[in-house]
Design a protein around this motif. Structure first.
Motif, PDB file in Angstrom:
ATOM      1  N   ASN A  42       3.603  -0.447   6.152  1.00  0.00           N
ATOM      2  CA  ASN A  42       4.361  -0.208   7.379  1.00  0.00           C
ATOM      3  C   ASN A  42       5.277  -1.376   7.712  1.00  0.00           C
ATOM      4  OD1 ASN A  42       3.301   2.316   7.788  1.00  0.00           O
ATOM      5  ND2 ASN A  42       1.613   1.590   9.089  1.00  0.00           N
ATOM      6  N   LEU A  77       8.469  -0.057   9.643  1.00  0.00           N
ATOM      7  CA  LEU A  77       7.952   0.886  10.622  1.00  0.00           C
ATOM      8  C   LEU A  77       7.108   0.155  11.661  1.00  0.00           C
ATOM      9  CD1 LEU A  77       6.825   3.711   8.166  1.00  0.00           C
ATOM     10  CD2 LEU A  77       8.824   3.735   9.663  1.00  0.00           C
ATOM     11  N   ASP A  78       6.672  -1.033  11.319  1.00  0.00           N
ATOM     12  CA  ASP A  78       5.835  -1.817  12.217  1.00  0.00           C
ATOM     13  C   ASP A  78       6.274  -3.272  12.090  1.00  0.00           C
ATOM     14  OD1 ASP A  78       3.920  -2.300  14.053  1.00  0.00           O
ATOM     15  OD2 ASP A  78       2.200  -1.832  12.755  1.00  0.00           O
ATOM     16  N   ASP A 100      15.196  -2.619  17.846  1.00  0.00           N
ATOM     17  CA  ASP A 100      14.791  -1.313  17.336  1.00  0.00           C
ATOM     18  C   ASP A 100      15.930  -0.589  16.610  1.00  0.00           C
ATOM     19  OD1 ASP A 100      12.328   0.571  17.653  1.00  0.00           O
ATOM     20  OD2 ASP A 100      14.086   1.849  17.985  1.00  0.00           O
TER      21      ASP A 100
END
Lengths: 231, 402
Positions: free
Chosen positions: A51, A56-57, A76
């Motif tokens: 991730n 994604l993280d 983001d």
């Protein structure tokens, strides 16, 4: 040149009262053109690592340089852009949109890419998607819905979707987990072929047989990472 | 992704979930339909009542004996022992007011009319030769009274349409004698059928000269005076003239009340506007319910498509892309429902009008843009929360969502 450079990554999770140290001082470097597998039992931290590599993280502490740029300082929207431009994901459960045709699924990353690249008009998007589907051997089934395709074919659609935007990295999480051995073999052959064309492939798996096909193996256990096989 | 693509994708998502989208839209369609139809009922009723009023003559001025301070002309006519209007008042008005086109005293009473065929209980209206001009009355047969009939109080009668039918059927009535309260009158005219107008039906009345009526009821006090202004704009001057003349004749005392159709129409319009607003408010509530329906379905849709959101985010969708996608979906649902509602309301009211021409509830054009805007805004307002929720779902959680 290092494509992925993780420096002293830590990641903590809170599960109820318990603090889990999912990644404990992980530092790795993956070069462009590598064919790497990350193995480990479930709970070893390999999914968390994936991730983070896949943006994604975010890591708890430490730094992650992707293609020379520090991603830990990105917001983001920038992370979304990087996922779109640099990374292609292949998941165990395919993660295709069930109500969209194979072609529509493959076009999707390009639709989002079109806001960064004004030359990506609908015609070009269609052409690129069709070319990529042909590359994975699905040119005859482009208008089928995912549930009209076999597991292997679905994973090929997913791989085409991952490749369509020419990413630097193909990040596959248990890509053969839902497939029989014959189909798994075909998918792995496809990964090898793509790697020989210059795509950096990272496969996350618990299956050592699959890992052995890779040029390099990194083993995760209890949040630590160790080199098991290297070039 | 550009807006056009989002629009296409949202429409596709709506079509992919046909049943659910249709049910959601139904709520909104009913909401918009209710807004338009209820406002149409309000304005239709207003239009109907106004036209009925105007067919009675809009320049009509009514003078009743006695004085009230009531500004609004609704309610029962004033009758007061104080104040008295007489035929000489009427004559004075006829002589001295250039702004009036016609003035008539009226006498009103119940009675019976009979001939050898039938007996009818009727309303007897005493009026002079100018009365038919004030109320736009049309004679289908014979003539209305002449000035001579009035001045000498001749026993002549003009019959309402139904009375003539009752007493004479299809045979000719002109020149025949009828007994009104046992006193013989000669029929000189028949009124054209009018039907019911504001609860006032001339078909069931008989008209005799004022002098004859005063004699019949054995009084010299008129029920009231009716006049019509020469022009609508001359109404105020006419009322001023009237007031001055009558005041002078009544020893400076204003012992009478003047009601004009303008003031009646105004108060009627106030009430009917209130009615329209009240109906619109009710319709607004159904719109609200439709909006909540959209919000509900969008929330369900967001939960159901959590995984899709995760996939889209993984391949590069920004939060704002997801927000736009769900917002546009809500707005597409609400706007297309709004359009359908507008089309259906037009179809329903026009079909009604086609089959029942007297029943004109066609919506006024001004309601259509606000109805459309309202459906658009409902989509925006009730779509924001689900869309925000969708855009804030964590990608890794969404990808694992079953």
């Amino acid at each position: 040149m290092a494509l992925i450079e993780l420096k002293n990554i830590h990641k903590y999770f809170k599960m109820g009262e318990e603090n889990i140290h999912a990644l404990d001082d992980v530092s790795i470097t993956i070069k462009e053109g590598d064919f790497t597998s990350i193995v480990g039992t479930s709970g070893s931290g390999k999914s968390t690592l994936m991730n983070i590599i896949g943006l994604l993280d975010l890591p708890g502490t430490g730094q992650y340089f992707l293609d020379g740029i520090n991603t830990t300082e990105m917001n983001d929207d920038e992370l979304s852009k990087y996922r779109n431009q640099k990374i292609g994901f292949v998941f165990q459960s395919f993660n295709l949109l069930p109500k969209s045709s194979a072609l529509k699924n493959v076009e999707m990353p390009l639709q989002y890419a079109s806001s960064y690249n004004s030359t990506l008009n609908d015609n070009l998007i269609r052409t690129m998607a069709l070319e990529t589907l042909e590359k994975v051997g699905l040119s005859t089934r482009v208008h089928h819905l995912p549930n009209e395709l076999s597991g292997g074919q679905r994973q090929r659609v997913a791989i085409a979707r991952a490749l369509v935007n020419n990413p630097k990295i193909l990040l596959a999480d248990e890509p053969t987990g839902a497939l029989d051995s014959k189909t798994s073999e075909e998918i792995l052959n496809l990964f090898e072929e793509l790697n020989s064309q210059g795509v950096t492939v990272i496969i996350i798996t618990h299956d050592t047989k699959i890992a052995k096909r890779c040029k390099r193996i990194l083993r995760m256990s209890d949040g630590h990472i160790n080199e098991e096989k290297s070039l | 992704m550009n807006f056009k693509k989002i629009l296409v994708y949202s429409s596709e998502a709506i079509i992919e979930n046909k049943l659910r989208s249709a049910l959601t839209m139904l709520g909104m369609i009913i909401g918009v339909l209710a807004v338009i139809l209820l406002v149409s009922v309000g304005t239709g009723a207003k239009r109907y009542i106004t036209s009925e009023f105007e067919s009675l003559g809009t320049n009509v001025i009514m003078i009743q004996p006695g004085k009230t301070d009531k500004k609004v002309a609704m309610g029962p006519p004033v009758s007061s022992s104080k104040g008295k209007l007489t035929l000489s008042d009427v004559e004075a008005l006829q002589r001295n007011t250039p702004n009036l086109s016609a003035v008539s005293g009226v006498m009103f009473g119940a009675g019976t009319i009979k001939n050898e065929n039938a007996t009818n209980n009727i309303n007897i209206l005493g009026s002079n030769d100018q009365f038919n001009k004030i109320f736009n009355m049309t004679i289908s047969d014979g003539n209305f009274f002449t000035k001579e009939d009035e001045d000498s109080g001749r026993r002549v009668v003009v019959l309402g349409h139904s009375i003539k039918e009752n007493l004479f059927g299809n045979t000719t009535a002109l020149g025949k004698l009828v007994k009104i309260n046992e006193s013989e009158h000669r029929v000189i005219g028949i009124l054209k059928q009018t039907g019911d107008k504001m609860g006032f039906n001339m078909d069931d009345m008989v008209f005799i000269p004022t002098r004859s009526a005063l004699r019949l009821f054995n009084t010299d006090k008129l029920f009231g005076v009716r006049a019509s202004a020469r022009t609508r704009s001359g109404m105020n001057d006419a009322v001023n003239d009237l007031t001055n003349i009558l005041k002078e004749r009544h020893n400076g005392e204003e012992d009478f009340t003047i009601i004009t159709q303008v003031t009646m129409l105004e108060s009627m319009n106030t009430i009917l506007n209130m009615l329209t607003y009240a109906l619109a408010a009710i319709a607004f509530i159904s719109m609200l319910v439709g909006g909540i329906g959209i919000m509900n379905i969008m929330l369900v849709s967001v939960t159901e498509r959590t995984r899709e959101i995760g996939i889209r985010r993984a391949v590069g969708a920004k939060r704002s892309d997801i927000l736009k996608q769900f917002m546009v979906e809500a707005v597409v649902i609400s706007v297309s429902s709004g359009l359908l509602g507008i089309i259906m309301s037009l179809a329903i009211t026009n079909a009604l009008y086609f089959f029942l021409p007297g029943f004109d509830m066609r919506p006024p054009f001004w309601i259509i843009p606000p109805a459309f805007m309202l459906s658009f805004l409902t989509g925006v307002v009730f779509g924001v929360w689900p869309a925000r929720k969708a855009s804030h779902i964590q990608t890794i959680d969404a990808l694992r969502y079953e």
